[in-house]
Design a protein around this motif. Structure first.
Motif, PDB file in Angstrom:
ATOM      1  N   GLN A   1       5.191  -4.757   7.070  1.00  0.00           N
ATOM      2  CA  GLN A   1       5.336  -5.267   5.698  1.00  0.00           C
ATOM      3  C   GLN A   1       3.994  -5.777   5.177  1.00  0.00           C
ATOM      4  N   GLU A   2       3.222  -6.424   6.028  1.00  0.00           N
ATOM      5  CA  GLU A   2       1.898  -6.914   5.628  1.00  0.00           C
ATOM      6  C   GLU A   2       0.966  -5.738   5.300  1.00  0.00           C
ATOM      7  N   PHE A   3       1.039  -4.664   6.101  1.00  0.00           N
ATOM      8  CA  PHE A   3       0.212  -3.486   5.817  1.00  0.00           C
ATOM      9  C   PHE A   3       0.610  -2.843   4.488  1.00  0.00           C
ATOM     10  N   LYS A   4       1.892  -2.829   4.195  1.00  0.00           N
ATOM     11  CA  LYS A   4       2.347  -2.259   2.929  1.00  0.00           C
ATOM     12  C   LYS A   4       1.796  -3.024   1.741  1.00  0.00           C
ATOM     13  N   THR A   5       1.603  -4.312   1.891  1.00  0.00           N
ATOM     14  CA  THR A   5       1.069  -5.100   0.776  1.00  0.00           C
ATOM     15  C   THR A   5      -0.427  -4.862   0.600  1.00  0.00           C
ATOM     16  N   LEU A   6      -1.109  -4.352   1.616  1.00  0.00           N
ATOM     17  CA  LEU A   6      -2.547  -4.120   1.507  1.00  0.00           C
ATOM     18  C   LEU A   6      -2.877  -2.899   0.652  1.00  0.00           C
ATOM     19  N   THR A   7      -1.977  -1.925   0.606  1.00  0.00           N
ATOM     20  CA  THR A   7      -2.247  -0.712  -0.162  1.00  0.00           C
ATOM     21  C   THR A   7      -1.196  -0.531  -1.244  1.00  0.00           C
ATOM     22  N   LYS A   8      -1.613   0.119  -2.326  1.00  0.00           N
ATOM     23  CA  LYS A   8      -0.690   0.385  -3.424  1.00  0.00           C
ATOM     24  C   LYS A   8       0.056   1.691  -3.142  1.00  0.00           C
ATOM     25  N   GLU A   9       1.286   1.739  -3.576  1.00  0.00           N
ATOM     26  CA  GLU A   9       2.105   2.936  -3.397  1.00  0.00           C
ATOM     27  C   GLU A   9       1.517   4.125  -4.142  1.00  0.00           C
ATOM     28  N   GLU A  10       0.944   3.875  -5.311  1.00  0.00           N
ATOM     29  CA  GLU A  10       0.335   4.950  -6.108  1.00  0.00           C
ATOM     30  C   GLU A  10      -0.843   5.574  -5.376  1.00  0.00           C
ATOM     31  N   ASP A  11      -1.655   4.708  -4.719  1.00  0.00           N
ATOM     32  CA  ASP A  11      -2.800   5.224  -3.965  1.00  0.00           C
ATOM     33  C   ASP A  11      -2.336   6.107  -2.808  1.00  0.00           C
ATOM     34  N   LEU A  12      -1.289   5.675  -2.126  1.00  0.00           N
ATOM     35  CA  LEU A  12      -0.771   6.479  -1.007  1.00  0.00           C
ATOM     36  C   LEU A  12      -0.237   7.817  -1.501  1.00  0.00           C
ATOM     37  N   ASN A  13       0.484   7.790  -2.621  1.00  0.00           N
ATOM     38  CA  ASN A  13       1.004   9.042  -3.173  1.00  0.00           C
ATOM     39  C   ASN A  13      -0.133   9.957  -3.614  1.00  0.00           C
ATOM     40  N   SER A  14      -1.169   9.383  -4.200  1.00  0.00           N
ATOM     41  CA  SER A  14      -2.334  10.173  -4.611  1.00  0.00           C
ATOM     42  C   SER A  14      -2.999  10.815  -3.396  1.00  0.00           C
TER      43      SER A  14
END
Length: 123
Positions: free
Chosen positions: A18-31
Motif C-alpha cells: 500500500q505504501e508503494f502504491k502511494t509513491l507512484t501515480k496510477e496514470e504514470d503506471l498506465n502510461s
C-alpha cells in the motif's frame, strides 16, 4: 504460533505494498504499460521482418551458391592457364633475346612505349 507469524507477515507485506502504491501515480503506471506494449509490438514487427529477410537471404544464397562455386573453379582454371601462357611467353622472350639482343627496346624506351599495368605482379 506459526499461523500467527504467517498472518503478521501477510499484514506487513500488504502495508508495504500500500505504501508503494502511494509513491507512484496510477496514470504514470498506465502510461508505462502502454509504452511497454507499444515497444513490444514494434519489436515483434521488427522480429517478423528480420525473420522474413533471413528466409529470403537463405533462399537467394541457395540459388547463387552453385553458380558462385562453378565460377570460382572456372577462375582458378583460367588463372592456371594464364600462368602457363605467361611462363611460355617469358621463355620465348628469353630465347629471342638470347638470339637477337636488339629485338626488344631497352628498358627506358620500353617504359615509354608500354604504359599498361604489369599483370604478372601479385596484387
Amino acid at each position: 504460533m506459526e499461523e500467527r507469524e504467517k498472518q503478521s507477515t501477510k499484514e506487513a507485506s500488504e502495508e508495504v505494498s500500500q505504501e508503494f502504491k502511494t509513491l507512484t501515480k496510477e496514470e504514470d503506471l498506465n502510461s508505462l504499460k502502454q509504452l511497454q506494449y507499444l515497444i513490444l509490438g514494434r519489436l515483434q514487427d521488427s522480429n517478423a521482418v528480420l525473420s522474413h529477410f533471413n528466409e529470403y537471404s537463405e533462399h537467394c544464397f541457395d540459388e547463387v551458391s552453385g553458380d558462385f562455386s562453378r565460377n570460382a573453379c572456372l577462375l582458378k582454371s583460367m588463372k592456371g592457364d594464364l600462368d602457363y601462357i605467361f611462363q611460355k611467353l617469358r621463355g620465348m622472350k628469353a630465347k629471342i633475346l638470347a638470339t637477337y639482343p636488339d629485338a626488344f627496346p631497352d628498358k627506358s624506351t620500353r617504359e615509354a612505349l608500354d604504359q599498361r599495368p604489369d599483370l604478372e605482379l601479385p596484387q
